[in-house]
Motif scaffolding. Structure first.
Motif: not given
Ligand code: HEM
Ligand SMILES: [Cu+2]
Lengths: 216, 587
Positions: B14-23, B128-139
């Motif tokens: 998550r940290r590498r691939g989706a910094p924003a969703s981590h944020d 999430p798959l098409m934009i390359g992150c691991d899940d929605m921001v608010f699962p």
């Protein structure tokens, strides 16, 4: 057959010019991105947009109802008038609550946790005062015979003001939770921004409703 | 489906691939708790917060509801073709039952099939798959969204069995008929129906918040605005459109519910209310709603035709701007549904003009899609057949809309079967044909197996032939004067002719063909789950990021979070040996 390359013109001149401009075909180093708006705030902003449309629906229904009723039925002669002056003061209370929260948000951003906490608590207190005064006015109005079913006027009054009151109560719960987490020392700027966005919406909406329902 | 919980790789990924969703986490401290739960059946498949599981839950619920809605259509079409004879497997269709069937058929197909399949189902699975992150921001919000949706479906189904039966006042639910049990004879069915719609809307509002936030803030590094696949854009724009249009309808629904159960008179003219007000609130939502379902369908078709024609999407930005513009413009055409409702004729002129104008961008988008096909190396996989059929069939729906948009013509055609045929030529391509295109296309990704092509083609032709056999005749009966919402034409001398009746029978036969063809799909779907050939990660040699994940993607999606280097449609690029160029492959 499947690997036959499409003739370059297959995408048309317009498209290939556009694509070159977009960098769709060209590879450049890609920067890492940072969100413009933090997710929590963005989520609340989207919610606020939907809520704004909800109230737009209610107020336009109200205007249609009022236009259809004519002045003599708005309010009907045998129904009580609305407490314009008390509510004006109450409106100021609510606005003050919004200002207090804004002050708290700024203080937090500058790292002054203690004054942030105080301002948020003040904002919460003023908000609660607003809801309590509104509630007591309702009790009086019901006592005078203005109810949800006494007239279309009454229906619209309770519909609009009630919808706002429910939002206010919901937002106050969030404010209370925010005040608590600030006191425990684990509030964050994003949460403050998110709760703030919703409370400013509730606060900012009220003068509009006040003018429409009470004054105009 | 190997959706295992793997807490270890999730966090660094998550940290590498989706910094924003981590944020985004800081905004929702409670979110993502599900990632670290036990891996029991319940937490993996029922109460999961994984976007893929939630997407499939939406999709399966939608399919079940489609079967229920289809069964209703079976019952009332049989009644129309063979009036007052018991329908095999259903029984006698009385006038009240007929009304209830038609009402709930429409409501189910729009709110419990088209919306959950197109927006929630594909949106959850794909974004999430098409934009390359691991899940929605608010699962967790996402899971709540599905749970509310599920409740709404139960409430709707419950409304059929309460005293008085299911609501029968049409999916548009016009008052005063809908506003009081005295008028509609369904004192329980009507409020339950309305409550079901309201709960469902809240579910989709929660989902929409997630979609917009995720697509804006959680994209893979390097994915800029113009690198986002069209289907993601379309679902996001549709979500925005839904968020912006649903409010007034929810407002109206609350007022209607108060009329039904609390004794107010917002919509009762005798007590100072205004029934036209409901129509405005409803259609202010209702017309944008047709674009809410259209856009995801257009997006799905964009992905399918570019992959299977090995061509770049023609005029990506033009399509995108057109979509956004059309979405905004769709707010000012609603009164074309009310030309005969007693609105001011000058208003009618205005709305005629806006309605005719809005067909221009829609036509333009279709031309862009056709230009995408032009000169491509087309391979007619089942998904491609459905994709191309979407364009052809939707064209008919759009064109007949222009007839109806002209108020002078609509005064005659309003509420006839011409209108019914018009909107089925739009909704069936959207909610059935495009959805099938998407399912055949992404099935290998969803379940890791390929579907059977032969059964797929049987399904395709059965669906297309059946569909056109139903609705082409209905244009004719509608133009000849068949009013909709009539349970038996035998009571109307002018309409009870042999010629018209035989057309009605043809339509019913078409319906039987179309329903029958779906068995090919169900068999194919279930059989491929166990016996289908295993699918590689990228069986269609496609570019977008979901194909960089394993099939099916594990919890957390990607073994290594992707970085994006180019747009999604680099097919048949001259000078390359491969005819595709995945977004995540460095130059
Ligand atoms: C996006 C695809 C479309 C969908 C899903 C769609 C759907 C519908 C639906 C469901 C109705 C009937 C509502 C009812 O009374 O129950 C309808 C009616 C109508 N549609 Fe469409 N439509 C689409 C595109 C268009 C276009 C492109 C136009 C015109 C340019 C158009 C013009 C009309 C008009 C004028 C009516 C009202 C007819 C009447 O009730 O007399 N539609 N449409
Ligand atoms: Cu419309």
């Amino acid at each position: 057959m499947r690997n036959r390359p499409v003739r370059p013109a297959g995408t048309s001149r317009v498209a290939s010019v556009m694509n070159a401009a977009n960098g769709l075909a060209v590879t450049r180093p890609r920067p890492a991105r940072r969100p413009v708006v933090p997710s929590a705030v963005l989520a609340v902003l989207v919610l606020v947009a939907a809520e704004a449309m909800f109230f737009a629906g209610l107020t336009s229904a109200f205007l249609v109802g009022k236009a259809g009723a004519g002045p003599l039925l708005w309010p009907p002669l045998d129904q009580p008038r609305l407490p314009v002056a008390t509510t004006a003061v109450n409106t100021l209370v609510l606005l003050a609550s919004g200002v207090a929260l804004a002050i708290g948000q700024r203080a937090f951003a500058r790292g002054r946790a203690r004054s942030a906490r105080r301002a948020v608590t003040l904002s919460l207190g003023l908000g609660v005062a607003f809801v309590v005064v509104q509630g007591s006015e309702w009790v009086r109005l019901v006592g005078y015979g203005l109810t949800m079913t006494s007239s279309t006027f009454g229906s619209f009054f309770y519909l609009l003001v009630g919808a706002h009151a429910l939002h206010a109560v919901g937002a106050l719960v969030a404010l209370g939770w925010l005040a608590r987490s600030l006191r425990q020392g684990h509030g964050s700027r994003d949460v403050l921004g998110a709760v703030g966005a919703f409370w400013y919406f509730v606060v900012g909406l009220w003068p509009v409703l006040y003018v429409l329902v009470y004054v105009w | 489906m190997a959706l295992t919980v793997d807490a270890e790789h999730t966090v660094p990924a998550r940290r590498r691939g989706a910094p924003a969703s981590h944020d985004g986490h800081r905004g929702a401290p409670a979110a993502h708790g599900g990632h670290h739960g036990p891996t029991s059946f319940w937490s993996t498949y029922v109460f999961s917060t994984d976007h893929k599981v939630i997407g499939l839950q939406y999709m399966f619920t939608g399919m079940v509801m489609a079967l229920i809605g289809g069964f209703m259509a079976y019952a009332f079409r049989m009644q129309l073709a063979f009036p007052d004879q018991p329908v095999p497997g259903f029984g006698l269709v009385t006038p009240n039952v007929y009304n209830s069937l038609v009402t709930n058929h429409g409501a189910i197909m729009i709110f419990w099939v088209a919306m959950p399949m197109l927006i929630a189902g594909f949106g959850n699975f794909l974004i999430p798959l098409m934009i390359g992150c691991d899940d929605m921001v608010f699962p967790r919000l996402n899971r709540l969204s599905y749970q509310l949706f599920f409740v709404s479906a139960i409430v709707l189904l419950a409304s059929f069995v309460v005293p008085g039966g299911g609501f029968g006042g049409a999916w548009t639910s016009y008052p005063p008929l809908s506003s009081s049990g005295t008028f509609n004879h369904t004192p329980w069915g009507a409020p339950l129906w309305l409550a079901a719609v309201a709960i469902e809307f809240i579910a989709f509002l929660l989902g929409g918040i997630n979609f917009i936030t995720t697509a804006m803030n959680a994209r893979a590094p390097g994915m800029r605005m113009w690198d986002i696949p069209m289907v993601v854009w379309m679902i996001v724009i549709a979500s925005i459109l839904f968020m912006a249009s649903a409010g007034p309808l929810i407002a109206g629904a609350i007022m209607l519910l108060l009329d039904q159960v609390a004794g107010t008179h917002f919509f009762t003219p005798a007590a100072g209310g205004d029934p036209l007000l409901w129509q405005h609130l409803f259609w202010f939502f209702g017309h944008p709603e047709v674009y809410v379902v259209l856009l995801p369908a257009m997006g799905i078709v964009a992905e399918v035709i570019t992959v299977h024609a090995r061509k770049k999407l023609f005029a990506y930005k033009t399509i995108l701007y057109t979509t956004a513009g059309t979405a905004a413009f769709s707010f000012v055409v609603w009164a074309h549904h009310q030309f005969v409702a007693g609105i001011d004729p000058r208003m009618a002129n205005l709305f005629t003009i806006t309605t005719l104008l809005i067909s221009i961008p829609i036509g333009e988008m279709l031309f862009c899609y056709i230009a995408t096909l032009w000169g491509g190396s087309i391979e007619f996989k089942t998904s491609m057949l459905f994709g191309v059929a979407f364009l052809a069939e939707f064209l008919l729906g759009g064109v007949t809309g222009i007839f109806l948009g002209a108020s002078a013509v609509d005064v005659y055609l309003h509420d006839t079967y011409f209108v019914v045929a018009h909107f089925h030529y739009t909704f069936v391509p959207i909610a059935i044909i495009a959805v099938f295109a998407g399912i055949y296309h992404w099935y290998p990704k969803m379940f890791g197996r390929l579907m059977d092509e032969t059964l797929g083609k049987i399904h395709f032709w059965g669906t297309i032939i059946g569909f056109n056999t139903i609705f082409l005749p209905l244009f004719v009966t509608g133009a000849a004067g068949d009013h909709r919402r009539i349970y038996s034409y035998q009571h109307f001398q002018q309409l009870a002719t042999d010629g018209l009746q035989s057309l009605r029978v043809v339509a019913t036969v078409g319906m039987l063909i179309m329903l029958l063809a779906q068995t090919a799909f169900i068999v194919n779907f279930v059989r491929s789950l166990v016996r289908g050939a295993p699918a590689a990660a990228n069986p269609w040699r496609a570019n977008t990021l979901e194909w960089a994940a394993p099939s099916p993607p594990p919890h957390g999606n990607f073994a290594e979070m992707p970085t994006v280097y180019r747009g999604p449609y680099e097919y048949s690029v001259p000078g390359r040996t491969e005819d595709y160029w995945p977004q995540n492959v460095p130059a």
